[in-house]
Scaffold this motif. Sequence first.
Motif, mmCIF file in Angstrom:
data_model
loop_
_atom_site.group_PDB
_atom_site.id
_atom_site.type_symbol
_atom_site.label_atom_id
_atom_site.label_comp_id
_atom_site.label_asym_id
_atom_site.label_seq_id
_atom_site.Cartn_x
_atom_site.Cartn_y
_atom_site.Cartn_z
ATOM 1 N N ILE A 31 6.417 -8.294 -8.545
ATOM 2 C CA ILE A 31 5.379 -8.538 -7.543
ATOM 3 C C ILE A 31 4.701 -7.235 -7.146
ATOM 4 O O ILE A 31 3.482 -7.191 -6.976
ATOM 5 C CB ILE A 31 5.968 -9.272 -6.321
ATOM 6 C CG1 ILE A 31 6.366 -10.695 -6.723
ATOM 7 C CG2 ILE A 31 4.993 -9.297 -5.150
ATOM 8 C CD1 ILE A 31 7.205 -11.424 -5.688
ATOM 9 N N ASN A 56 0.836 -6.642 -7.708
ATOM 10 C CA ASN A 56 0.008 -6.282 -6.562
ATOM 11 C C ASN A 56 -0.787 -5.012 -6.837
ATOM 12 O O ASN A 56 -1.971 -4.924 -6.504
ATOM 13 C CB ASN A 56 0.880 -6.109 -5.318
ATOM 14 C CG ASN A 56 0.059 -5.858 -4.094
ATOM 15 O OD1 ASN A 56 -0.721 -6.699 -3.678
ATOM 16 N ND2 ASN A 56 0.215 -4.694 -3.510
ATOM 17 N N ASN A 90 -3.523 -5.888 -9.192
ATOM 18 C CA ASN A 90 -4.540 -6.644 -8.465
ATOM 19 C C ASN A 90 -5.392 -5.716 -7.597
ATOM 20 O O ASN A 90 -6.617 -5.843 -7.551
ATOM 21 C CB ASN A 90 -3.874 -7.725 -7.616
ATOM 22 C CG ASN A 90 -4.867 -8.671 -7.002
ATOM 23 O OD1 ASN A 90 -5.776 -9.150 -7.657
ATOM 24 N ND2 ASN A 90 -4.688 -8.940 -5.723
ATOM 25 N N THR A 106 1.199 -1.060 5.313
ATOM 26 C CA THR A 106 2.316 -0.970 4.370
ATOM 27 C C THR A 106 3.238 0.182 4.729
ATOM 28 O O THR A 106 4.457 0.020 4.788
ATOM 29 C CB THR A 106 1.780 -0.792 2.929
ATOM 30 O OG1 THR A 106 1.114 -1.991 2.535
ATOM 31 C CG2 THR A 106 2.889 -0.486 1.945
ATOM 32 N N ILE A 161 3.508 -6.493 0.969
ATOM 33 C CA ILE A 161 2.658 -7.050 -0.089
ATOM 34 C C ILE A 161 2.159 -8.436 0.312
ATOM 35 O O ILE A 161 0.985 -8.748 0.181
ATOM 36 C CB ILE A 161 3.405 -7.107 -1.431
ATOM 37 C CG1 ILE A 161 3.631 -5.701 -1.950
ATOM 38 C CG2 ILE A 161 2.638 -7.936 -2.454
ATOM 39 C CD1 ILE A 161 4.519 -5.620 -3.157
ATOM 40 N N TRP A 186 -1.760 -9.855 1.014
ATOM 41 C CA TRP A 186 -2.345 -11.039 0.389
ATOM 42 C C TRP A 186 -2.784 -12.072 1.412
ATOM 43 O O TRP A 186 -3.842 -12.679 1.288
ATOM 44 C CB TRP A 186 -1.348 -11.693 -0.552
ATOM 45 C CG TRP A 186 -1.127 -10.985 -1.850
ATOM 46 C CD1 TRP A 186 -1.800 -9.908 -2.338
ATOM 47 C CD2 TRP A 186 -0.157 -11.314 -2.833
ATOM 48 N NE1 TRP A 186 -1.302 -9.546 -3.553
ATOM 49 C CE2 TRP A 186 -0.286 -10.390 -3.881
ATOM 50 C CE3 TRP A 186 0.829 -12.280 -2.916
ATOM 51 C CZ2 TRP A 186 0.512 -10.417 -5.020
ATOM 52 C CZ3 TRP A 186 1.616 -12.302 -4.044
ATOM 53 C CH2 TRP A 186 1.456 -11.378 -5.078
#
Length: 187
Positions: free
Chosen positions: A51, A55, A58, A148, A175, A179
Motif C-alpha cells: 500500500i 500510494n 499514485n 503524515t 495513507i 486517500w
Amino acid sequence: METDRFEALIDAILAIIITIIVMELPLPVNGSWEALSTLGYEFGIYAVSFIVCFNFWNFNNNVFSIVNRIDAKVIWTMGIILLIFSLLPYLTIFVAENFHTFFPQFLYGLSFIITAVLSMVFLELLKRADPGNIALQIGMSSKPLIGTVILVLIGMAIGYLAYPPAIIICCLLSILGIWFIPLLSHK
C-alpha cells in the motif's frame, strides 16, 4: 526537460521494489490454512508495504499528470527519495521478523517521515521548475504530507512508550487519510 522518461524510471524502480518485497515473502510450510495463518505478521507488513508503494506511485502519477517541466534539482531530489524508498524491502523484512520491537518499527516510520519531508521539498522544487503551471501551483499542497509526518511521530511516541506496532499502524492510517479525507471534504 520533459517528464515522460523520468516518470518511466520512477515506475520501473517502484515495480522492482514491489517485486523484491514479494520475493521475500516466506512460503507456508504446507498447503493448509494453519500454515498460512502462521505468516500473519509477514503477510500483514507486506500488505502495508505494498500500500505504501502504491500510494507513492499514485502520488507521483497525480503530480506528473500536471507537471510540464522538471530540472536537475527535481531529478536529484527524487533520486534521494527513491534511495530512501528502496530500503522498504529490507525494512519490511526487519519489521516482519521483529514485529513487536521498537527499533525496526522506528526505522520503518523514520523512512516514512524522511520520504514525506523530501516529497514536500520535491513539490516546492517542481513548482519552481514549472512556475507558469497554475494547476501545479494551486493544486499541489504539502498539507497531507505534513499530516503524515505528525501522525507517524505520534505513532513513534506511542510505539516507544507502549506499543511498537503503533508506528506501522500510523503509517497506514496516514495513507488512508490522504486517500479518504479529500473524498469526505467534497461531499
